[in-house]
Design an enzyme around this catalytic site. Structure first.
Site, short mmCIF file in Angstrom:
data_model
loop_
_atom_site.label_atom_id
_atom_site.label_comp_id
_atom_site.label_asym_id
_atom_site.label_seq_id
_atom_site.Cartn_x
_atom_site.Cartn_y
_atom_site.Cartn_z
CB CYS A 1 46.63 44.43 43.34
SG CYS A 1 45.57 44.55 41.59
CB CYS B 1 52.75 44.92 42.23
SG CYS B 1 50.73 43.39 41.83
CB CYS C 1 41.45 29.25 35.41
SG CYS C 1 42.77 29.42 37.39
NE ARG D 1 47.04 48.28 37.48
CZ ARG D 1 46.99 47.68 38.50
NH1 ARG D 1 46.68 47.04 38.68
NH2 ARG D 1 47.56 49.11 39.39
CB CYS E 1 52.90 44.20 38.30
SG CYS E 1 52.03 42.42 38.94
CB CYS F 1 44.52 30.43 32.58
SG CYS F 1 46.34 31.39 32.62
CB CYS G 1 49.58 27.13 36.22
SG CYS G 1 48.28 27.65 37.85
N1 SAM Z 1 48.08 32.33 39.04
C1 SAM Z 1 47.91 34.01 40.01
C2 SAM Z 1 46.37 33.61 39.89
O1 SAM Z 1 45.49 33.33 39.38
O2 SAM Z 1 46.13 34.81 40.16
C3 SAM Z 1 48.07 35.40 39.09
C4 SAM Z 1 48.15 35.12 37.69
S1 SAM Z 1 47.12 35.14 37.40
C5 SAM Z 1 47.77 34.93 34.93
C6 SAM Z 1 46.39 36.90 37.16
C7 SAM Z 1 44.97 37.25 36.58
O3 SAM Z 1 44.94 37.25 34.95
C8 SAM Z 1 43.90 35.87 36.50
O4 SAM Z 1 43.45 36.78 37.89
C9 SAM Z 1 42.96 36.69 35.49
O5 SAM Z 1 42.16 37.83 36.29
C10 SAM Z 1 44.12 37.22 34.04
N2 SAM Z 1 43.26 36.37 33.81
C11 SAM Z 1 44.43 35.32 33.34
N3 SAM Z 1 44.15 35.04 31.76
C12 SAM Z 1 43.53 35.69 31.02
C13 SAM Z 1 43.00 35.93 30.34
N4 SAM Z 1 43.29 34.86 29.22
N5 SAM Z 1 42.54 36.69 29.82
C14 SAM Z 1 41.94 38.15 30.19
N6 SAM Z 1 42.57 38.14 31.54
C15 SAM Z 1 43.34 36.42 32.34
C1 DTB Z 2 45.01 41.29 36.44
O1 DTB Z 2 44.19 41.20 36.64
N1 DTB Z 2 45.44 40.89 35.78
C2 DTB Z 2 47.10 40.75 34.77
C3 DTB Z 2 48.25 40.60 36.21
N2 DTB Z 2 46.39 41.04 37.43
C4 DTB Z 2 49.05 40.07 36.64
C5 DTB Z 2 47.57 39.88 34.05
C6 DTB Z 2 46.62 39.67 32.79
C7 DTB Z 2 46.88 38.68 32.41
C8 DTB Z 2 46.47 38.48 30.41
C9 DTB Z 2 46.71 37.23 30.32
C10 DTB Z 2 48.18 36.70 29.36
O2 DTB Z 2 48.92 37.70 29.74
O3 DTB Z 2 48.58 35.40 30.02
FE1 SF4 Z 3 47.05 29.48 36.93
FE2 SF4 Z 3 46.00 31.15 35.07
FE3 SF4 Z 3 44.45 30.03 37.11
FE4 SF4 Z 3 46.89 32.38 37.60
S1 SF4 Z 3 45.80 32.23 36.37
S2 SF4 Z 3 46.02 30.61 38.44
S3 SF4 Z 3 48.03 31.02 35.96
S4 SF4 Z 3 46.05 28.83 36.17
#
Ligand code: SAM
Ligand code: DTB
Ligand code: SF4
Length: 329
Positions: free
Chosen positions: A188, A128, A57, A260, A97, A60, A53
């Site tokens: 959401c 979703c 973030c 959630r 989702c 992530c 990506c």
């Molecule tokens: N890329 C899209 C975005 O950022 O909107 C959607 C996928 S992203 C993985 C969805 C959500 O997962 C993020 O907004 C964040 O709240 C959560 N998330 C990502 N990495 C995480 C982590 N290591 N621990 C907890 N939540 C995480």
């Molecule tokens: C959200 O708020 N939590 C979910 C969903 N929306 C997409 C994602 C959690 C991702 C957790 C980190 C991972 O599995 O990479």
């Molecule tokens: Fe990309 Fe992860 Fe950030 Fe979503 S949370 S925009 S997948 S780096």
């Protein structure tokens, strides 16, 4: 009781800082005015495009900016995604989702995501997606294809946001949420706690969510899953009671929204999860995996539901879905 959209930070802080047992009692009492008691909605997640990506973030596993050892995957086949959706339905999930590690979908990706929405919808599941930023036209096309919910989190307070992400702004998040609303989809949107933020940031996030033009129908509260290789890989674990307080206040200020339990549940005990349900959480992600990190498995969830006397919300029978669709034509 009418919903409020004019919460002040001071009011939210007063709710958050009150004695813990008062907060839980208030949250569960209000919960029962808006929702059936002891009832839980279950969603399932699938990553349809994993890793690489362009966003940075700091939490992530999927960001291309960090070396997280994640194996990236291109878009998965529509037929494979539909097999996952069927299995999710068979396990009792009512919503499917799909997440992609994109800054935003490219035009070339649109036929693919629209086909996925139509295919999953035809199985009688709510749909979703979470694909990053959307423009107006993309939001409209997703809504027209039958997308019920779009997940796009505000993640943290406006003030803390630049410490976590530098490749986009908090206002860009709000713009996408507006496009989703304008297209008629359900929103959401929630956030993550345990990022090293302070209590004012959790209050700030709750304030932003509760003062949106409409409350999100669904509010995921993620607990950081520390990922080795990311800047937050060694972040100290947040006191779980702070996560519970965040859930309880979300319940109090957005009483009609589903709250959630999202990422981080795998690291929690049954008692901690039970407290979160007491605080008004009424939805979870089930399945062994979230997008890239492990989740508590379905059988463990079923055991917990049984112990707590929780009933899973049931999916609409497919015949009903088809006849409603037929009436709409
Ligand atoms: N890329 C899209 C975005 O950022 O909107 C959607 C996928 S992203 C993985 C969805 C959500 O997962 C993020 O907004 C964040 O709240 C959560 N998330 C990502 N990495 C995480 C982590 N290591 N621990 C907890 N939540 C995480
Ligand atoms: C959200 O708020 N939590 C979910 C969903 N929306 C997409 C994602 C959690 C991702 C957790 C980190 C991972 O599995 O990479
Ligand atoms: Fe990309 Fe992860 Fe950030 Fe979503 S949370 S925009 S997948 S780096």
């Amino acid at each position: 009781m009418s919903l409020r959209y004019d919460w002040t930070r001071q009011e939210i802080e007063a709710l958050y800082q009150q004695p813990f047992l008062d907060l839980l009692l208030q949250a569960q009492s209000l919960h029962r005015q808006y929702f059936k008691a002891n009832s839980i909605q279950v969603s399932t997640l699938l990553s349809i495009k994993t890793g690489k990506c362009p966003e940075d973030c700091k939490y992530c596993a999927q960001s291309a900016h960090y070396d997280t050892q994640l194996i990236a995957e291109k878009k998965i086949a529509v037929s494979t995604a539909l097999e996952h959706a069927k299995a999710a339905k068979a396990s009792g999930a009512t919503r499917f989702c799909m997440g992609a590690a994109w800054r935003n979908p490219h035009e070339r990706d649109m036929p693919y995501v629209l086909e996925l929405v139509q295919g999953v919808k035809a199985l009688g599941l709510e749909t979703c997606m979470t694909l990053g930023m959307l423009n107006t036209s993309q939001a409209t096309r997703l809504a027209d294809a039958g997308l019920d919910y779009y997940n796009h989190n505000l993640d943290t307070s406006r003030e803390y946001y630049p410490n976590m992400i530098s490749t986009r702004s908090f206002d860009q998040r709000l713009d996408t949420l507006q496009h989703v609303r304008d297209a008629g989809m359900k929103v959401c949107s929630g956030g993550i706690v345990g990022l090293g933020e302070d209590v004012q940031d959790r209050i700030g996030l709750l304030h932003e969510l509760a003062t949106l033009p409409l409350h999100p129908e669904s509010v995921p509260i993620n607990l950081l899953v520390p990922i080795q290789g990311t800047p937050l890989g060694n972040t100290e674990k947040l006191d779980i009671l702070e996560w519970i307080r965040t859930i309880a206040v979300a319940r109090l200020i957005m009483p009609k929204s589903y709250i959630r339990l999202s990422a981080g549940r795998e690291s929690l005990t049954e008692s901690e999860q039970a407290l979160a349900f007491m605080a008004g959480a009424n939805s979870i992600f089930s399945g062994d995996k979230l997008l890239t990190t492990p989740n508590q498995g379905t059988s463990q969830d079923q055991t917990l539901f049984k112990k707590l006397g929780l009933q899973q919300e049931v999916a609409q029978p497919i015949a009903q879905v088809l006849s409603i669709d037929a009436m709409a034509v």
